[in-house]
Design an enzyme around this catalytic site. Structure first.
Site, PDB file in Angstrom:
ATOM      1  N   LYS A 137       1.168  -1.515   0.703  1.00 60.96           N
ATOM      2  CA  LYS A 137       0.016  -0.311   0.456  1.00 60.96           C
ATOM      3  C   LYS A 137       1.108   1.434  -0.059  1.00 60.96           C
ATOM      4  O   LYS A 137       2.172   1.311   0.368  1.00 60.96           O
ATOM      5  CB  LYS A 137      -0.504   0.001   1.083  1.00 60.96           C
ATOM      6  CG  LYS A 137      -1.831   1.282   1.145  1.00 60.96           C
ATOM      7  CD  LYS A 137      -2.848   0.856   2.431  1.00 60.96           C
ATOM      8  CE  LYS A 137      -3.802   2.158   3.248  1.00 60.96           C
ATOM      9  NZ  LYS A 137      -4.648   2.344   4.114  1.00 60.96           N
ATOM     10  N   SER A 142      -9.092   1.552   3.010  1.00 59.87           N
ATOM     11  CA  SER A 142      -8.636   2.130   2.043  1.00 59.87           C
ATOM     12  C   SER A 142      -7.659   1.462   1.242  1.00 59.87           C
ATOM     13  O   SER A 142      -6.972   2.041   1.180  1.00 59.87           O
ATOM     14  CB  SER A 142      -7.844   3.549   3.311  1.00 59.87           C
ATOM     15  OG  SER A 142      -7.123   2.960   4.129  1.00 59.87           O
ATOM     16  N   SER A 186      -9.507  -0.522   7.208  1.00 61.25           N
ATOM     17  CA  SER A 186      -9.034  -0.542   6.069  1.00 61.25           C
ATOM     18  C   SER A 186      -8.179  -2.017   5.054  1.00 61.25           C
ATOM     19  O   SER A 186      -7.781  -2.257   4.047  1.00 61.25           O
ATOM     20  CB  SER A 186      -7.739   0.495   5.682  1.00 61.25           C
ATOM     21  OG  SER A 186      -8.599   1.720   5.945  1.00 61.25           O
TER      22      SER A 186
END
Length: 492
Positions: A86, A161, A185
């Protein structure tokens, strides 16, 4: 050598065995993943999960192949395992933007601790993945990368996210991926993309070198296609780090043997689990009804695997989720702290980024936190929310004690992944996600696939344990997975 081992749906252990038997090379595997990224992410369906690929990935592959050729020994438990990371987790070989156009071109001076541990274990970091600006949404849009698509249903959101990490692993663009989880997330996109996602007891995995929204609540965790793969990665990244004051938790949660060994026979036999019925959505909403049906089926799967499942309620659940939320009080300070700690970004502040319009305009939470207090303690509700959080955790543990429970279960969200049109119905803080329960009570949780709605949209359940019970929880999740087997590759 060209690979004779297709990477689609390959597990870590299958990949390692292929290397040991010299049926493939790390270079061949990395090249195949890069080809899939080009075919599926940048063209074809255009999933748009990958922000950047590493120019060092093939060099790293060649180094691993040469080392194996000389020694006959794998470099570590993740030798040649291809990992996507990420884009709020620092990497020295790729920019880290936190999804914000204001951070374009920022190249960190050092790897995040979790990334350094992956590399030391033999992993190849292939790419950085998309996320909404500063991880401030359940949905996938970002000022850096735009829209990320859900591989299972292209007109539905993949969840946030950790949007790009989930979409990439679901579409087999990497073997596994790292995400971050503050309010859900990792687990929410895992649920939306038919994956396993781990949120540990906070601090068990260090956050040094990682952006976060609420420091004491945030975690780093793997997204994978199986519990075993997720726990194999978790085994590598977990552990004490003197750079993260919260990682003392790692010394309290550490199992007697490794986390992978703690999976044992992957059984839930004799485990007593509470199905939290007031975490189910309204049956009057057909979307919630579909999730409820799959959750009830998951309870039956658990029973079939030998668990006892009983219906329970968490008193005042929805009120606690409101009263323990610390985003508005903490996130402006914590985002700014990430920026201040990096020389190239030290002049930036999140309020200025928003004031200048350098963000995706649908990010309502980012707008809200940018006008929050510079110091959390100046928020009049800050201390009261800490007190409420402590009470929330005690209420949950009391429910578990009263019913003799080892774990809780409920759907990760009360509706399936919404379509891109449906997303407009909610703000971030009103979206009906249950992932906040474990997050705001500081409990470990694992999201595991629970099947698909009649419309083909993935749904996941969570298994939630007591603080520091991570190892036991992983074994129970593996037991449910062994019984249910709901992971399926998307058709792309």
């Amino acid at each position: 050598m060209s690979t004779s081992v297709p990477v689609q749906e390959i597990s870590i252990q299958e990949l390692l065995q292929a290397y040991r038997e010299r049926r493939t090379t790390v270079r061949a595997v990395v090249e195949e993943y890069l080809g899939r990224i080009e075919k599926l992410d940048r063209s074809g369906p255009g999933l748009n999960s990958i922000v950047a690929t590493s120019e060092e990935a093939l060099t790293r592959a060649d180094e691993l192949d040469a080392r194996f050729g000389e020694s006959g020994e794998l470099a570590g438990p993740l030798h040649g395992v291809v990992v996507a990371v990420k884009d709020n987790i620092d990497t020295v070989d790729m920019d880290t933007t936190c999804g914000s156009e204001a951070l374009r071109g920022h190249r960190p001076e050092r790897d995040a601790v979790a990334v350094a541990r992956l590399r030391a274990a033999g992993a190849v970091i292939i790419a950085k993945t998309a996320l909404p600006d500063f991880a401030t949404s359940w949905f996938s849009y970002s000022s850096v990368s735009g829209e990320t698509l859900n591989p299972h249903c292209l007109d539905h959101d993949p969840g946030g996210s950790s949007s790009g990490s989930a979409a990439a692993v679901a579409a087999n663009l990497a073997t596994v991926a790292l995400g971050t989880d503050c309010g859900g997330s990792v687990r929410l996109p895992a649920s939306f993309c038919n994956l396993v996602g781990i949120r540990s007891t906070p601090g068990v995995v260090p956050r040094t070198g990682t952006g976060f929204l609420v420091e004491f609540q945030d975690t780093v965790g793997p997204l994978a296609r199986s519990v075993e793969d997720a726990v194999t990665v978790f085994d590598v990244i977990a552990g004490y780090d003197e750079g993260d004051d919260f990682s003392v938790a790692a010394t309290m949660a550490r199992p007697a043997v490794s986390y992978v060994a703690s999976l044992g026979d992957r059984s839930v036999a004799g485990v007593r689990i509470g199905l939290v019925t007031n975490a189910l959505g309204s049956e009057a909403d057909p979307r919630s009804a579909a999730v409820n049906a799959l959750t009830r089926r998951a309870a039956e799967d658990l029973r079939a695997a030998g668990a006892e499942v009983v219906d329970v309620e968490i008193p005042d659940l929805d009120e606690f989720l409101v009263d323990t939320s610390q985003y508005i009080a903490c996130s402006r300070h914590d985002i700014d702290l990430y920026l201040k700690q990096r020389p190239a970004l030290s002049s930036l502040r999140v309020a200025d980024i928003v004031a200048r319009g350098r963000y995706h305009r649908e990010l309502d939470l980012l707008e809200a936190v940018s006008s929050g207090p510079e110091a959390p303690e100046s928020d009049p509700d800050y201390t009261g929310r800490f007190v409420a959080r402590d009470r929330f955790t005690r209420v949950i543990l009391k429910v578990m004690d009263q019913h003799g429970l080892d774990a809780l279960t409920y759907p990760a969200t009360r509706i399936p992944a919404p379509s891109n049109e449906e997303r407009k119905e909610w703000t971030v803080l009103t979206f009906p996600t249950n992932t906040l329960i474990a997050s705001q009570a500081l409990l470990p949780s694992v999201a595991v696939p629970a099947g698909f709605t009649d419309a083909g949209v993935p749904v996941g359940i969570e298994l939630v344990g007591r603080p520091y019970s991570d190892a036991e929880l992983f074994g129970w999740a593996a037991g449910y997975e062994k019984q249910s087997r709901h992971r399926h590759a998307p058709t792309l």
